[in-house]
Design an enzyme around this catalytic site. Structure first.
Site, PDB file in Angstrom:
ATOM      1  N   GLU A   1      13.689  -7.379  -9.690  1.00  0.00           N
ATOM      2  CA  GLU A   1      13.412  -6.551  -8.513  1.00  0.00           C
ATOM      3  C   GLU A   1      13.812  -5.101  -8.751  1.00  0.00           C
ATOM      4  O   GLU A   1      13.085  -4.174  -8.385  1.00  0.00           O
ATOM      5  CB  GLU A   1      14.131  -7.134  -7.294  1.00  0.00           C
ATOM      6  CG  GLU A   1      14.001  -6.333  -6.014  1.00  0.00           C
ATOM      7  CD  GLU A   1      12.569  -6.185  -5.516  1.00  0.00           C
ATOM      8  OE1 GLU A   1      11.671  -6.881  -6.041  1.00  0.00           O
ATOM      9  OE2 GLU A   1      12.350  -5.350  -4.623  1.00  0.00           O
TER      10      GLU A   1
ATOM     11  N   ARG B   1      -0.255   2.979   4.210  1.00  0.00           N
ATOM     12  CA  ARG B   1      -0.956   1.946   3.436  1.00  0.00           C
ATOM     13  C   ARG B   1      -1.530   2.503   2.145  1.00  0.00           C
ATOM     14  O   ARG B   1      -2.052   1.759   1.331  1.00  0.00           O
ATOM     15  CB  ARG B   1      -2.086   1.344   4.278  1.00  0.00           C
ATOM     16  CG  ARG B   1      -1.616   0.557   5.482  1.00  0.00           C
ATOM     17  CD  ARG B   1      -2.750   0.360   6.468  1.00  0.00           C
ATOM     18  NE  ARG B   1      -3.830  -0.413   5.898  1.00  0.00           N
ATOM     19  CZ  ARG B   1      -3.981  -1.734   6.088  1.00  0.00           C
ATOM     20  NH1 ARG B   1      -3.097  -2.372   6.829  1.00  0.00           N
ATOM     21  NH2 ARG B   1      -4.958  -2.395   5.556  1.00  0.00           N
TER      22      ARG B   1
END
Ligand code: AGP
Length: 610
Positions: A483, A27
């Site tokens: 992207e 994370r």
């Protein structure tokens, strides 16, 4: 975003807490800490940097205990440092708190607490929570009452785990706006900011909702609202297993997840596309299909990669279902008081299901009466739970910060949604069978595309020192251009921009010179001739052309420094394959530049703060 782990049970807490932090490392964080209760005293260690450092400190400095909390910090207020790392203790050292979120009114609370004589050790917003609980304990008879009173004064978002040395048998967990789960194991309970924190010590999971607080003892969970009303919540099977959050034989999570895509695509389609008649059945949407088919328009909203998927979804739904579709950045959509009502269907797209802006946009649309759906990867996530229905993409845990398999699975999910909606609105459409049949071929075609990996590494070696990149595509491949640029910039830190290829003429072509690599998405589709024309414009200005193609063309071969051939499929599904070389290119360039591909600087996997 910050990672939270808590433990209470029959085992020694520290190794379990540290294991939880390792599982949350993906994370992103800059410091970490652990606190335990032993002999009615709180002991804590904190340090900047990797969990390894903390693990050594905890093993040497902390006493054995069977209750504790731990935290990895992704700084929002205050620089990464020992003093700013969590847990934060109060003045007496009897309350320890770990926090994920932002306390909006921390400054006024801190001023008041300082006037009341409290001394602060950090620059963080989180520390006010421990001192506020300390203050409440002066007048409340129990930690329960003190914590409830303290939380009642907080404005903002929090996921919390709290220890009190005076109540050594109680681990407190509370949630408001930042995800928090309780893991249930054999004679033990865990608290985590996501499922990864809970494995392998939990077999069942309870999702806390906003405004809920849990007082957890070895005997069980006392779940209440902030108004102190009891809550009964069924636990769910914890589907995650340790291997899901391990790299296996891969060097990085991102590499693993790129190569898992054929399997992930199979999972997102499994049980949803009939092998008999190619019909699509989205069980999660069946009850709402009449509402979707009668919608005035569909609004797709998300952030980052999920926004790129939304843009692709617009092209597909409008082309086949002929229904008006709008695409909204969630962070803009939520604040501009848009005209949304009960004739609208709003689809929140989110891998994590916890992105704060997307969740807030969904809540706003819901409040305005829209029918709210979700396309999510994490089962039981906030966005999934707050939508009326949705499509889980079943991509498996995506640990690498840069989204890869979730993106291609989102594209497939939106393709299946398009088929289901088109069949409802235009049952005679001849395209549907073709799309379904081609969808089922994609896992095999993607495995073929992944064989480009060694070649892409060669391409990366030629360009990894570039300072800028352009990505150009048209139609369905415009979202892929965006992207591809995002992938490169977020893990290699090279500036990259994606554009509709035709847009070059309106300014950006001024950027082109012999130092500028330009990646073209150039499948032989209806705009192919125009894309080749754009390639000539770039070439004429000395730009270095890299072409992603699905056919052989001497004109392109002449202009492109590198030709990257991908397998052929129908135009609308080409993006699922054309993004593969872009993912690999970003991965290899980042490696060659010595970047941390799984935990890029400044980024977090799930942006649960606004
Ligand atoms: C994409 O590679 C990034 N990690 C980021 O843009 C991400 O897509 C965005 O934060 C949205 O996340 P979500 O899909 O979990 O909502």
């Amino acid at each position: 975003m910050c990672g939270i782990v808590g433990y209470i049970g029959k085992r020694v807490a520290i190794p379990i807490l540290v294991n939880g932090l390792y599982n949350l490392e993906y994370r992103g964080y800059d410091s970490a800490g652990v606190a335990v209760v032993s002999d009615s005293k709180i002991y804590d260690v904190k340090c900047p940097g990797k969990v390894d450092g903390l693990a050594r400190l905890a093993a040497s400095k902390l006493p054995a205990s069977n209750i504790g909390i731990a935290h990895t910090r992704w700084a929002t207020h205050g620089v990464p440092s020992v003093s700013n790392a969590h847990p934060h203790l109060d003045c007496t050292g009897t309350v320890a708190v770990v926090h994920n979120g932002i306390i909006e009114n921390y400054y006024s609370l801190r001023e008041r607490l300082v006037e009341e004589g409290h001394t602060f050790a950090s620059e963080t917003d989180s520390e006010v929570i421990s001192h506020l609980i300390e203050e409440k304990l002066k007048t409340k008879a129990s930690i329960d009452a003190a914590v409830l009173a303290a939380l009642g004064e907080l404005e903002g978002t929090y996921g919390l785990a709290i220890l009190h040395s005076g109540t050594p048998g109680c681990l407190v967990a509370a949630r408001n706006g930042s995800p928090l789960l309780i893991g249930i194991g054999d004679g033990q309970f865990m608290v985590g900011s996501d499922q990864a924190a809970l494995v392998p010590y939990s077999s069942e999971v309870i999702h806390l909702s906003d405004g809920e607080i849990a007082f957890i003892s070895k005997e069980g969970i006392d779940l209440r609202t902030l108004e102190n009303r009891e809550v009964v919540r069924q636990s769910e099977q914890l589907t995650l297993v340790s291997d899901d959050i391990r790299k296996g034989n891969y060097e990085h999570f991102m590499q693993k997840e790129i190569f898992e895509q054929p399997e992930a695509l199979g999972n997102v389609m499994r049980g949803r596309i009939s092998t008999d008649d190619d019909s699509v059945k989205l069980g999660g949407l069946l009850n709402l299909m009449p509402k979707i088919l009668s919608a005035r328009r569909i609004i797709l909203t998300g952030c980052g990669t999920s926004w790129h998927s939304a843009l692709y979804g617009k092209y597909l739904l409008e082309r086949y279902a002929k229904i008006p579709v709008e695409v909204e950045y969630a962070s803009e959509f939520r604040y501009r008081d848009p005209v949304v009502d009960n004739s609208d269907v709003v689809v929140a797209i989110s891998q994590s299901g916890e992105t704060a802006d997307t969740l807030a946009a969904l809540r706003m649309a819901n409040a305005k009466g829209a029918t709210c759906l979700a396309v999510c990867n994490v089962v039981g996530s906030s966005i999934a739970r707050e939508s009326k229905a949705g499509i889980y993409i079943h991509a498996g845990p995506e640990i690498g910060v840069a989204s890869t398999k979730a993106f291609t699975c989102q594209l497939v999910a939106l393709s299946m949604l398009t088929i289901a909606v088109t069949r409802g609105l235009n049952p005679e459409s001849e395209d549907l069978k073709t799309i379904s049949a081609e969808l089922r071929k994609l896992p095999g075609l993607m495995s073929e595309a992944l064989q480009l990996d060694p070649f892409i590494r060669e391409v990366a070696e030629a360009f990894y020192e570039s300072r800028n990149f352009l990505y150009l595509g048209r139609g369905y491949n415009f979202p892929v251009a965006l992207e591809g640029a995002l992938k490169l910039k977020e893990i290699s830190y090279i500036h990259a921009e994606g554009y509709p290829a035709a847009e070059m003429k309106h300014g950006p072509i001024a950027l082109v010179d012999s130092e500028m690599p330009v990646v073209f998405l150039a499948p032989r589709d209806e705009t192919y001739g125009k894309v080749v024309g754009n390639m000539e414009e770039i070439k004429a200005r000395g730009g270095r052309v890299i072409a992603i193609v699905d056919h052989d063309d001497p004109r392109v071969n002449k202009m492109a420094e590198y030709i990257i051939p991908i397998p052929k499929t129908i135009d609308s599904l080409n993006p699922v394959l054309s993004v593969i070389p872009l993912q690999l290119l970003a991965y290899h360039i980042a490696l060659l530049r010595g970047c941390d591909v799984d935990k890029p600087r400044n980024l977090a996997k799930s942006v649960t703060v606004e």
